[in-house]
Design a protein around this motif. Structure first.
Motif, PDB file in Angstrom:
ATOM      1  N   GLU A 194      31.109  32.319  37.319  1.00 29.74           N
ATOM      2  CA  GLU A 194      30.521  33.431  36.569  1.00 29.74           C
ATOM      3  C   GLU A 194      31.218  34.727  36.966  1.00 29.74           C
ATOM      4  O   GLU A 194      31.835  34.823  38.027  1.00 29.74           O
ATOM      5  CB  GLU A 194      29.021  33.539  36.850  1.00 29.74           C
ATOM      6  N   HIS A 195      31.094  35.721  36.093  1.00 29.04           N
ATOM      7  CA  HIS A 195      31.725  37.010  36.397  1.00 29.04           C
ATOM      8  C   HIS A 195      30.727  38.155  36.248  1.00 29.04           C
ATOM      9  O   HIS A 195      29.670  38.011  35.655  1.00 29.04           O
ATOM     10  CB  HIS A 195      32.961  37.247  35.528  1.00 29.04           C
ATOM     11  N   PHE A 196      31.127  39.278  36.824  1.00 27.03           N
ATOM     12  CA  PHE A 196      30.376  40.523  36.747  1.00 27.03           C
ATOM     13  C   PHE A 196      31.379  41.607  36.399  1.00 27.03           C
ATOM     14  O   PHE A 196      32.512  41.604  36.882  1.00 27.03           O
ATOM     15  CB  PHE A 196      29.712  40.844  38.089  1.00 27.03           C
ATOM     16  N   LYS A 197      30.968  42.548  35.548  1.00 31.54           N
ATOM     17  CA  LYS A 197      31.855  43.668  35.231  1.00 31.54           C
ATOM     18  C   LYS A 197      31.066  44.970  35.209  1.00 31.54           C
ATOM     19  O   LYS A 197      29.872  44.984  34.919  1.00 31.54           O
ATOM     20  CB  LYS A 197      32.610  43.436  33.928  1.00 31.54           C
ATOM     21  N   ILE A 198      31.777  46.036  35.560  1.00 35.36           N
ATOM     22  CA  ILE A 198      31.159  47.360  35.656  1.00 35.36           C
ATOM     23  C   ILE A 198      32.239  48.416  35.448  1.00 35.36           C
ATOM     24  O   ILE A 198      33.400  48.213  35.822  1.00 35.36           O
ATOM     25  CB  ILE A 198      30.481  47.551  37.033  1.00 35.36           C
ATOM     26  N   GLN A 199      31.845  49.554  34.873  1.00 35.29           N
ATOM     27  CA  GLN A 199      32.755  50.680  34.804  1.00 35.29           C
ATOM     28  C   GLN A 199      32.616  51.500  36.075  1.00 35.29           C
ATOM     29  O   GLN A 199      31.499  51.841  36.485  1.00 35.29           O
ATOM     30  CB  GLN A 199      32.448  51.552  33.587  1.00 35.29           C
ATOM     31  N   LEU A 200      33.738  51.771  36.688  1.00 35.90           N
ATOM     32  CA  LEU A 200      33.813  52.665  37.841  1.00 35.90           C
ATOM     33  C   LEU A 200      34.649  53.865  37.400  1.00 35.90           C
ATOM     34  O   LEU A 200      35.695  53.689  36.770  1.00 35.90           O
ATOM     35  CB  LEU A 200      34.477  51.976  39.032  1.00 35.90           C
ATOM     36  N   SER A 201      34.182  55.058  37.746  1.00 32.92           N
ATOM     37  CA  SER A 201      34.920  56.243  37.304  1.00 32.92           C
ATOM     38  C   SER A 201      34.774  57.383  38.299  1.00 32.92           C
ATOM     39  O   SER A 201      33.899  57.364  39.165  1.00 32.92           O
ATOM     40  CB  SER A 201      34.414  56.700  35.930  1.00 32.92           C
ATOM     41  N   GLU A 202      35.627  58.379  38.109  1.00 32.55           N
ATOM     42  CA  GLU A 202      35.517  59.584  38.934  1.00 32.55           C
ATOM     43  C   GLU A 202      34.220  60.317  38.623  1.00 32.55           C
ATOM     44  O   GLU A 202      33.706  61.045  39.472  1.00 32.55           O
ATOM     45  CB  GLU A 202      36.713  60.508  38.717  1.00 32.55           C
ATOM     46  N   ILE A 203      33.652  60.096  37.462  1.00 31.68           N
ATOM     47  CA  ILE A 203      32.411  60.773  37.093  1.00 31.68           C
ATOM     48  C   ILE A 203      31.194  60.078  37.698  1.00 31.68           C
ATOM     49  O   ILE A 203      30.357  60.734  38.312  1.00 31.68           O
ATOM     50  CB  ILE A 203      32.290  60.898  35.558  1.00 31.68           C
ATOM     51  N   ASN A 204      31.092  58.747  37.562  1.00 28.23           N
ATOM     52  CA  ASN A 204      29.895  58.078  38.100  1.00 28.23           C
ATOM     53  C   ASN A 204      29.984  57.823  39.609  1.00 28.23           C
ATOM     54  O   ASN A 204      28.982  57.559  40.249  1.00 28.23           O
ATOM     55  CB  ASN A 204      29.560  56.803  37.321  1.00 28.23           C
ATOM     56  N   LYS A 205      31.183  57.862  40.170  1.00 29.73           N
ATOM     57  CA  LYS A 205      31.424  57.747  41.616  1.00 29.73           C
ATOM     58  C   LYS A 205      30.865  56.457  42.236  1.00 29.73           C
ATOM     59  O   LYS A 205      30.687  56.346  43.444  1.00 29.73           O
ATOM     60  CB  LYS A 205      30.895  58.972  42.362  1.00 29.73           C
ATOM     61  N   LYS A 206      30.588  55.463  41.400  1.00 32.36           N
ATOM     62  CA  LYS A 206      30.090  54.182  41.906  1.00 32.36           C
ATOM     63  C   LYS A 206      31.183  53.466  42.683  1.00 32.36           C
ATOM     64  O   LYS A 206      32.369  53.628  42.406  1.00 32.36           O
ATOM     65  CB  LYS A 206      29.646  53.281  40.751  1.00 32.36           C
ATOM     66  N   GLN A 207      30.750  52.668  43.655  1.00 29.10           N
ATOM     67  CA  GLN A 207      31.653  51.798  44.393  1.00 29.10           C
ATOM     68  C   GLN A 207      31.155  50.374  44.204  1.00 29.10           C
ATOM     69  O   GLN A 207      29.990  50.143  43.869  1.00 29.10           O
ATOM     70  CB  GLN A 207      31.627  52.124  45.886  1.00 29.10           C
ATOM     71  N   LEU A 208      32.043  49.426  44.459  1.00 30.06           N
ATOM     72  CA  LEU A 208      31.656  48.022  44.388  1.00 30.06           C
ATOM     73  C   LEU A 208      32.119  47.341  45.666  1.00 30.06           C
ATOM     74  O   LEU A 208      33.291  47.460  46.046  1.00 30.06           O
ATOM     75  CB  LEU A 208      32.291  47.361  43.166  1.00 30.06           C
ATOM     76  N   PHE A 209      31.169  46.672  46.339  1.00 30.14           N
ATOM     77  CA  PHE A 209      31.530  45.852  47.483  1.00 30.14           C
ATOM     78  C   PHE A 209      31.693  44.428  46.975  1.00 30.14           C
ATOM     79  O   PHE A 209      30.779  43.875  46.358  1.00 30.14           O
ATOM     80  CB  PHE A 209      30.476  45.883  48.594  1.00 30.14           C
ATOM     81  N   ILE A 210      32.858  43.858  47.214  1.00 27.45           N
ATOM     82  CA  ILE A 210      33.198  42.513  46.749  1.00 27.45           C
ATOM     83  C   ILE A 210      33.365  41.612  47.971  1.00 27.45           C
ATOM     84  O   ILE A 210      34.271  41.838  48.783  1.00 27.45           O
ATOM     85  CB  ILE A 210      34.506  42.539  45.932  1.00 27.45           C
ATOM     86  N   PRO A 211      32.522  40.601  48.128  1.00 28.71           N
ATOM     87  CA  PRO A 211      32.643  39.741  49.303  1.00 28.71           C
ATOM     88  C   PRO A 211      33.828  38.771  49.181  1.00 28.71           C
ATOM     89  O   PRO A 211      34.396  38.604  48.089  1.00 28.71           O
ATOM     90  CB  PRO A 211      31.320  38.968  49.308  1.00 28.71           C
ATOM     91  N   LYS A 212      34.170  38.139  50.278  1.00 29.01           N
ATOM     92  CA  LYS A 212      35.191  37.090  50.253  1.00 29.01           C
ATOM     93  C   LYS A 212      34.748  36.008  49.277  1.00 29.01           C
ATOM     94  O   LYS A 212      33.557  35.780  49.082  1.00 29.01           O
ATOM     95  CB  LYS A 212      35.373  36.492  51.647  1.00 29.01           C
ATOM     96  N   GLY A 213      35.716  35.345  48.669  1.00 29.81           N
ATOM     97  CA  GLY A 213      35.393  34.279  47.732  1.00 29.81           C
ATOM     98  C   GLY A 213      35.267  34.746  46.296  1.00 29.81           C
ATOM     99  O   GLY A 213      34.663  34.072  45.467  1.00 29.81           O
ATOM    100  N   MET A 214      35.841  35.890  46.000  1.00 27.16           N
ATOM    101  CA  MET A 214      35.801  36.429  44.641  1.00 27.16           C
ATOM    102  C   MET A 214      37.224  36.748  44.180  1.00 27.16           C
ATOM    103  O   MET A 214      38.050  37.198  44.960  1.00 27.16           O
ATOM    104  CB  MET A 214      34.986  37.725  44.589  1.00 27.16           C
ATOM    105  N   ALA A 215      37.472  36.507  42.892  1.00 19.67           N
ATOM    106  CA  ALA A 215      38.702  36.993  42.262  1.00 19.67           C
ATOM    107  C   ALA A 215      38.360  38.361  41.676  1.00 19.67           C
ATOM    108  O   ALA A 215      37.234  38.593  41.237  1.00 19.67           O
ATOM    109  CB  ALA A 215      39.158  36.034  41.180  1.00 19.67           C
TER     110      ALA A 215
END
Length: 180
Positions: A97-118
């Protein structure tokens, strides 16, 4: 700071607390104790990377195998991307399964991606993308999955004819062909 776990166990969206006044903006991009508490184990970053991508550039889906697998903390310094993560942990309930999100300079969100992910991203405008890794890059451990794999069914929401994709990424194997 607001933290939300995605549909992929161990993969977290981090919304920083932003302090803004007439001088500008301040927010914390990384604090070790807080991140360790969020993910439930100690994360020790050993490498930080940054890329500049023009609009339409698709990078991925990449991962490292075995002893060189990497957890990552990713964010956008300038611009806007569609960030995509695929669970390749065979023992996971969300394998494939996959997950997708927009990350931008405006929303300043971060994503932590654990080992075992492409992981991969599509630059929706010229973008500076940064990521910290908890393991060193190893060319012999590098692998990937083709961005348009039918089984994964990722909708990138962007005209494929306008995507800029390296020859290396165009020749990646399908999800069913990857070697873990």
């Amino acid at each position: 700071m607001k933290v939300t776990e995605t549909n992929l166990k161990g993969c977290f969206i981090i919304d920083p607390t932003i302090y803004e006044d007439d001088r500008g903006v301040f927010f914390e991009t990384y604090q070790k104790e807080r991140l360790d508490t969020i993910v439930g184990y100690e994360v020790n970053f050993v490498q930080a990377n940054q890329s500049l991508s023009q609009e339409g550039t698709l990078r991925g889906l990449h991962f490292q195998r075995g002893n060189y697998a990497q957890a990552k903390l990713v964010s956008v310094v300038k611009g806007n991307i569609l960030d995509v993560v695929v669970d390749i942990r065979k023992d996971s309930n969300t394998y494939g399964e996959h997950f997708k999100i927009q990350l931008s300079e405006i929303n300043k969100k971060q994503l932590f991606i654990p080992k075992g992910m492409a992981h991969g991203f599509l630059a929706l405008e010229e973008t500076i993308f940064t990521y910290q890794c908890d393991n060193f890059y190893n060319r012999n451990s590098e692998q990937g999955i083709i961005y348009n794999d039918e089984k994964l069914g990722i909708n990138w929401g962007y005209p494929e004819s306008k995507m800029i994709i390296s020859l290396k990424d165009r020749e990646l194997p399908s999800f069913s062909e990857i070697k873990l």
